[in-house]
Design an enzyme around this catalytic site. Structure first.
Site, short mmCIF file in Angstrom:
data_model
loop_
_atom_site.label_atom_id
_atom_site.label_comp_id
_atom_site.label_asym_id
_atom_site.label_seq_id
_atom_site.Cartn_x
_atom_site.Cartn_y
_atom_site.Cartn_z
N GLU A 111 -14.48 -48.49 42.22
CA GLU A 111 -13.08 -48.37 42.67
C GLU A 111 -12.59 -49.70 43.24
OE1 GLU A 111 -12.08 -44.09 44.09
OE2 GLU A 111 -14.01 -44.56 44.96
N GLU A 131 -20.36 -39.87 41.93
CA GLU A 131 -19.68 -38.83 42.71
C GLU A 131 -19.91 -37.46 42.09
OE1 GLU A 131 -18.42 -41.74 41.94
OE2 GLU A 131 -17.08 -42.50 43.50
C1 1HE Z 1 -27.48 -46.83 50.06
C2 1HE Z 1 -26.55 -46.66 49.02
C3 1HE Z 1 -25.35 -45.97 49.31
C4 1HE Z 1 -28.25 -47.75 48.25
N1 1HE Z 1 -25.19 -45.49 50.57
N2 1HE Z 1 -27.26 -46.33 51.27
N3 1HE Z 1 -23.14 -44.28 45.53
C5 1HE Z 1 -24.23 -43.83 44.90
O1 1HE Z 1 -24.47 -42.66 44.76
C6 1HE Z 1 -25.22 -44.90 44.48
C7 1HE Z 1 -26.50 -44.77 45.25
N4 1HE Z 1 -27.37 -45.92 45.06
C8 1HE Z 1 -28.16 -46.07 43.95
O2 1HE Z 1 -28.09 -45.32 43.00
C9 1HE Z 1 -29.13 -47.21 43.98
O3 1HE Z 1 -29.33 -47.59 45.34
C10 1HE Z 1 -28.68 -48.46 43.18
C11 1HE Z 1 -28.71 -48.15 41.69
C12 1HE Z 1 -27.30 -48.94 43.59
C13 1HE Z 1 -29.65 -49.64 43.49
O4 1HE Z 1 -31.00 -49.21 43.27
P1 1HE Z 1 -32.21 -50.03 43.93
O5 1HE Z 1 -33.47 -49.43 43.41
O6 1HE Z 1 -31.98 -51.51 43.75
O7 1HE Z 1 -32.08 -49.78 45.53
P2 1HE Z 1 -32.51 -48.49 46.39
O8 1HE Z 1 -33.98 -48.57 46.68
O9 1HE Z 1 -32.00 -47.24 45.80
O10 1HE Z 1 -31.67 -48.73 47.72
C14 1HE Z 1 -32.02 -49.75 48.66
C15 1HE Z 1 -31.53 -49.28 50.01
O11 1HE Z 1 -30.10 -49.19 49.97
C16 1HE Z 1 -32.03 -47.88 50.37
O12 1HE Z 1 -32.12 -47.84 51.78
P3 1HE Z 1 -33.55 -48.01 52.54
O13 1HE Z 1 -33.19 -47.91 53.99
O14 1HE Z 1 -34.41 -46.90 52.02
O15 1HE Z 1 -34.05 -49.36 52.13
C17 1HE Z 1 -30.89 -46.98 49.93
O16 1HE Z 1 -30.84 -45.75 50.63
C18 1HE Z 1 -29.70 -47.85 50.31
N5 1HE Z 1 -28.53 -47.50 49.54
N6 1HE Z 1 -27.05 -47.25 47.90
C19 1HE Z 1 -26.12 -45.68 51.50
N7 1HE Z 1 -24.40 -45.79 48.40
C20 1HE Z 1 -14.16 -43.70 48.39
S1 1HE Z 1 -15.16 -42.50 47.86
C21 1HE Z 1 -16.41 -43.28 46.97
C22 1HE Z 1 -17.50 -42.28 46.72
C23 1HE Z 1 -18.75 -42.95 46.28
O17 1HE Z 1 -18.84 -44.15 46.20
S2 1HE Z 1 -20.02 -41.89 45.91
C24 1HE Z 1 -21.22 -42.89 45.16
C25 1HE Z 1 -22.17 -43.43 46.16
#
Ligand code: 1HE
Length: 257
Positions: A111, A131
């Site tokens: 977005e 989402e």
């Molecule tokens: C996060 C987030 C996040 C990573 N919020 N903490 N967005 C999503 O659903 C996408 C979620 N994220 C992923 O699918 C993956 O993290 C990625 C593909 C982006 C990257 O993968 P990777 O393997 O490089 O990283 P990871 O091991 O998944 O994440 C590293 C850390 O970042 C980990 O935290 P840690 O404390 O365990 O190290 C994750 O929890 C954290 N992390 N993404 C919070 N999104 C205005 S409305 C909009 C609505 C939306 O955007 S919904 C979609 C949200």
């Protein structure tokens, strides 16, 4: 949010803005969204174009899901409107914004990218709208801006089925205007921003503020808005100088590229 989560450097007349939460894949918490709004509201006056980049391997993982708590409908509405206000400041702020995309450009990250004026993606880029899988809906203007890039049918497919577009298919679908080799998105985006910064300010204004609105108007109204914008732009001394420079052989010709 640490102030360091959003970085600003000024390179000549270009602002380089960087999401800098690489450990959280540049996920956008409320403070970071507000900081984006504030930064675009307060860009130094000499800035003529901006690059938006993300630190680490990913541009942006979207909404910070750790903040997604139980909200009632009213609070959810205000949260979405807060995102709208911030991303409106990106789209309709002071200068054109070129996004340098790599890795994840997902959810709210997509977005945010969609609010920029030009998107440059490197080969590692992928686009998704998780989402759908999280049981929520877009709330940062995606339902308005993303169909304008790729069409409502493709967006519905992404949210219904979890489809992920890779960099090549994403460029074909319309997410990005430029596709570059791995690691080169920032360099290309900066070069484009420097070129954009050289335009007459009224031309950039017209492209940011008039063109998207004309594109949404019925043709009859759009033609009139176009004529008004054209008349204003061409009356500026800067336009007259540029046209004179061409006619007197001082300006570059259009080359085939
Ligand atoms: C996060 C987030 C996040 C990573 N919020 N903490 N967005 C999503 O659903 C996408 C979620 N994220 C992923 O699918 C993956 O993290 C990625 C593909 C982006 C990257 O993968 P990777 O393997 O490089 O990283 P990871 O091991 O998944 O994440 C590293 C850390 O970042 C980990 O935290 P840690 O404390 O365990 O190290 C994750 O929890 C954290 N992390 N993404 C919070 N999104 C205005 S409305 C909009 C609505 C939306 O955007 S919904 C979609 C949200």
């Amino acid at each position: 949010m640490s102030k360091k989560d959003l970085q600003l450097e000024i390179d000549g007349d270009v602002a380089v803005i960087r999401l800098h939460r690489p450990a959280k894949r540049n996920a956008l918490n409320d403070e970071l969204v507000q900081a984006i709004r504030h930064l675009f509201e307060t860009l130094p006056e000499k800035v003529r174009a901006a690059v938006l980049d993300g630190s680490g391997d990913h541009f942006c993982a979207g909404l910070d899901l750790s903040e997604l708590k139980e909200r009632d409908a009213g609070a959810g509405l205000l949260h979405s409107r807060m995102w709208h206000a911030a991303l409106e400041e990106v789209q309709y702020g002071p200068v054109p914004v070129i996004a340098a995309l790599h890795g994840a450009v997902v959810g709210g990250g997509l977005e945010l990218a969609a609010a920029c004026h030009i998107r440059v993606a490197d080969e590692t880029t992928f686009y998704a709208l998780p989402e759908g899988a999280r049981g929520i809906f877009v709330g940062g203007g995606g339902a308005v801006r993303i169909p304008r890039l790729i069409g409502a049918a493709r967006m519905a497919d992404m949210m219904l089925t979890g489809r992920v577009y890779n960099a090549v298919d994403g460029e074909r679908a319309g997410f990005a205007q430029y596709l570059v080799p791995k690691g080169e998105a920032f360099t290309k985006a900066l070069a484009l921003a420097k070129r954009v910064a050289e335009n007459a300010p009224l031309t950039n204004f017209a492209l940011m503020h008039a063109l998207p609105r004309i594109a949404e108007q019925p043709a009859d109204q759009g033609f009139l808005t176009e004529a008004l914008m054209a008349a204003i732009a061409q009356s500026a001394p800067e336009a007259k100088r540029r046209v004179r420079d061409f006619l007197e052989g001082r300006a570059a010709k259009v080359n085939k590229g």
